[in-house]
Design an enzyme around this catalytic site. Sequence first.
Site, short mmCIF file in Angstrom:
data_model
loop_
_atom_site.label_atom_id
_atom_site.label_comp_id
_atom_site.label_asym_id
_atom_site.label_seq_id
_atom_site.Cartn_x
_atom_site.Cartn_y
_atom_site.Cartn_z
N ASP A 177 3.96 5.36 -7.00
CA ASP A 177 3.56 5.43 -5.59
C ASP A 177 3.77 6.82 -5.03
O ASP A 177 2.89 7.40 -4.39
CB ASP A 177 4.36 4.42 -4.75
CG ASP A 177 3.96 3.00 -5.01
OD1 ASP A 177 3.25 2.75 -5.99
OD2 ASP A 177 4.36 2.11 -4.22
N LEU B 201 0.82 -1.22 0.00
CA LEU B 201 0.00 0.00 0.00
C LEU B 201 0.86 1.27 0.00
O LEU B 201 0.38 2.36 0.34
CB LEU B 201 -0.97 0.00 1.19
CG LEU B 201 -1.95 -1.16 1.25
CD1 LEU B 201 -2.93 -0.99 2.42
CD2 LEU B 201 -2.73 -1.31 -0.06
N1 LIG Z 1 6.20 3.83 9.33
C1 LIG Z 1 7.42 3.68 8.85
N2 LIG Z 1 8.49 4.06 9.57
C2 LIG Z 1 9.71 3.90 9.06
N3 LIG Z 1 10.02 3.36 7.85
C3 LIG Z 1 9.01 2.97 7.09
C4 LIG Z 1 7.65 3.10 7.53
N4 LIG Z 1 6.86 2.64 6.56
C5 LIG Z 1 7.68 2.23 5.55
N5 LIG Z 1 8.96 2.41 5.85
C6 LIG Z 1 10.10 2.04 4.97
O1 LIG Z 1 9.57 1.43 3.80
C7 LIG Z 1 9.99 0.02 3.70
C8 LIG Z 1 8.85 -0.82 3.15
O2 LIG Z 1 8.65 -0.47 1.80
P1 LIG Z 1 8.18 -1.47 0.67
O3 LIG Z 1 8.91 -2.76 0.75
O4 LIG Z 1 8.25 -0.71 -0.59
O5 LIG Z 1 6.65 -1.78 1.03
P2 LIG Z 1 5.35 -0.85 0.92
O6 LIG Z 1 5.78 0.43 0.30
O7 LIG Z 1 4.41 -1.62 0.06
O8 LIG Z 1 4.81 -0.71 2.29
C9 LIG Z 1 10.36 -0.33 5.14
O9 LIG Z 1 11.29 -1.41 5.17
C10 LIG Z 1 10.97 0.98 5.64
O10 LIG Z 1 12.29 1.15 5.16
C1 LIG Z 2 5.97 -3.13 -7.94
C2 LIG Z 2 5.71 -1.63 -8.07
O1 LIG Z 2 5.01 -1.41 -9.30
C3 LIG Z 2 4.80 -1.12 -6.95
C4 LIG Z 2 5.36 -1.31 -5.57
O2 LIG Z 2 4.44 -0.87 -4.57
P1 LIG Z 2 4.64 -1.29 -3.05
O3 LIG Z 2 6.00 -0.81 -2.60
O4 LIG Z 2 4.53 -2.77 -2.96
O5 LIG Z 2 3.55 -0.56 -2.30
C5 LIG Z 2 7.03 -0.90 -8.11
C6 LIG Z 2 6.95 0.53 -8.60
O6 LIG Z 2 6.02 0.86 -9.38
O7 LIG Z 2 7.84 1.31 -8.26
MG LIG Z 3 6.97 0.66 -1.45
#
Ligand SMILES: Nc1ncnc2c1ncn2[C@@H]1O[C@H](COP(=O)(O)OP(=O)(O)O)[C@@H](O)[C@H]1O
Ligand SMILES: C[C@@](O)(CCOP(=O)(O)O)CC(=O)O
Ligand SMILES: [Mg+2]
Length: 420
Positions: free
Chosen positions: A200, A146
């Site tokens: 994003d 998300l």
């Molecule tokens: N609330 C938060 N506090 C600190 N770092 C965060 C937080 N939320 C996300 N992050 C950073 O973003 C990373 C997760 O990103 P990602 O793998 O792209 O998943 P998504 O964007 O889908 O949640 C975490 O490992 C951390 O580095």
């Molecule tokens: C897989 C991708 O299309 C989306 C990644 O979204 P998330 O970090 O999983 O929320 C990567 C991007 O568009 O940068």
């Molecule tokens: Mg992400």
Amino acid sequence: MSLPFITSAPGKVIIFGEHSAVYNEPAVAASVSSLRTYLLVSQHEDPEAVELDFPDIQFKHKWSHSEFGCILKGETNSRALEMARTNTRELSQFLVESLESLHSDLKKSLFYHAAFSFSYLYICLCPQVKGVRFSIRSTLPIGAGLGSSASVSVALALAMNRLSGAITSDRELSIEDKKLVEEWSFVGEKCILGTPSGIDNAVATHGNAVLFKREMDGTTNFEFVDDFPQIPMLLTYTKIPRSTKTLVSNVRELVSKHPNIVKPILVAMGQLATRGAEILDSLSDENYHELLELVRVNHGLLVGLGVSHPGLEAVRSLSDSLEIGSTKLTGAGGGGCALTILKKDAKQSAVKQFKDTLENEHGYALYQTQLGGIGCSILPREAISDQDLKKIRILFTEDFDSKHLDQVLLPGECTLPWIT
Ligand SMILES: Nc1ncnc2c1ncn2[C@@H]1O[C@H](COP(=O)(O)OP(=O)(O)O)[C@@H](O)[C@H]1O
Ligand SMILES: C[C@@](O)(CCOP(=O)(O)O)CC(=O)O
Ligand SMILES: [Mg+2]
């Protein structure tokens, strides 16, 4: 800029085109304005400190400003930093290597990318600022697809541009302000995941729903989907952890191994996103069925890329067998969240069974949330009463659940005068 102040940015749901977006194909996403990251920028007791406090991931780190001296001082370094500030399309090799050696103690930790992304933005945007603490709290699930990483990058980019004086608006964030936030949050996403598409952080910056495309020259191109329809949908969080960085690089490997097979899949996803955006722009009883079809096809193509997971397949298969609608993974996949768009005539009892089974038998969480809405926002010191400030400080220091954060801070719902 008087301290403290707060910035905020929403999460997102990708409706069509995750992964293919990384290859310059169009994609459709909408902000989830009620699931947000909040950043409190406050004065530190130690006038030389630059502190990062990320309680959601149990990570706290304090630098003394002088530790950055080896990067900031000297004519050669100044020139390299100037390049890093002007050419935001690529990460600066100089800064990447300098920060790697500064953070060598963190290199093996899970938090390396969070620290790296923060300090990269700090050095580029507001390296003169010290005696400051950056505290982040989020109501978004982390690593769930998300867009928590992008919302963190957007909140940081807005705050640091405010600290440097590049963003001064006190009534409304201008188009230029938002462009700046989008540009620098993309740099933050690059630090966390390598080769992001930029969808994003674009959605977290601008809010609403967009048809997004990154052009070959690196510029971004997006159209807002006017009057984004409130489609009946459910978001299921499988709680299966995964990292976007790993999934994106697995797809890159697949593309380079079988370009003739995989590239057409990515192109098909782009076509699908363009058609999906057309449908969403003029959704009717006639084309609703096509929307459901596109969701199903998009998921199938993502399975082909190897980014699904048995836990996500359980959600898809249950929505198929109960005939309630179409399900696809959303975000990077490999776990995280699935999006189910409900059929118009889905039986209430079947929807209930779907939710109950996922919650009780699988231990998944269901979110019912509206799409679209407010993007990045800022709450300057002058707009916060001393009484509210007291409440806000507690939210950032104690272990409150997200309901409390929303009650006090949710832009558009709370009484605080957020600038958007
Ligand atoms: N609330 C938060 N506090 C600190 N770092 C965060 C937080 N939320 C996300 N992050 C950073 O973003 C990373 C997760 O990103 P990602 O793998 O792209 O998943 P998504 O964007 O889908 O949640 C975490 O490992 C951390 O580095
Ligand atoms: C897989 C991708 O299309 C989306 C990644 O979204 P998330 O970090 O999983 O929320 C990567 C991007 O568009 O940068
Ligand atoms: Mg992400």
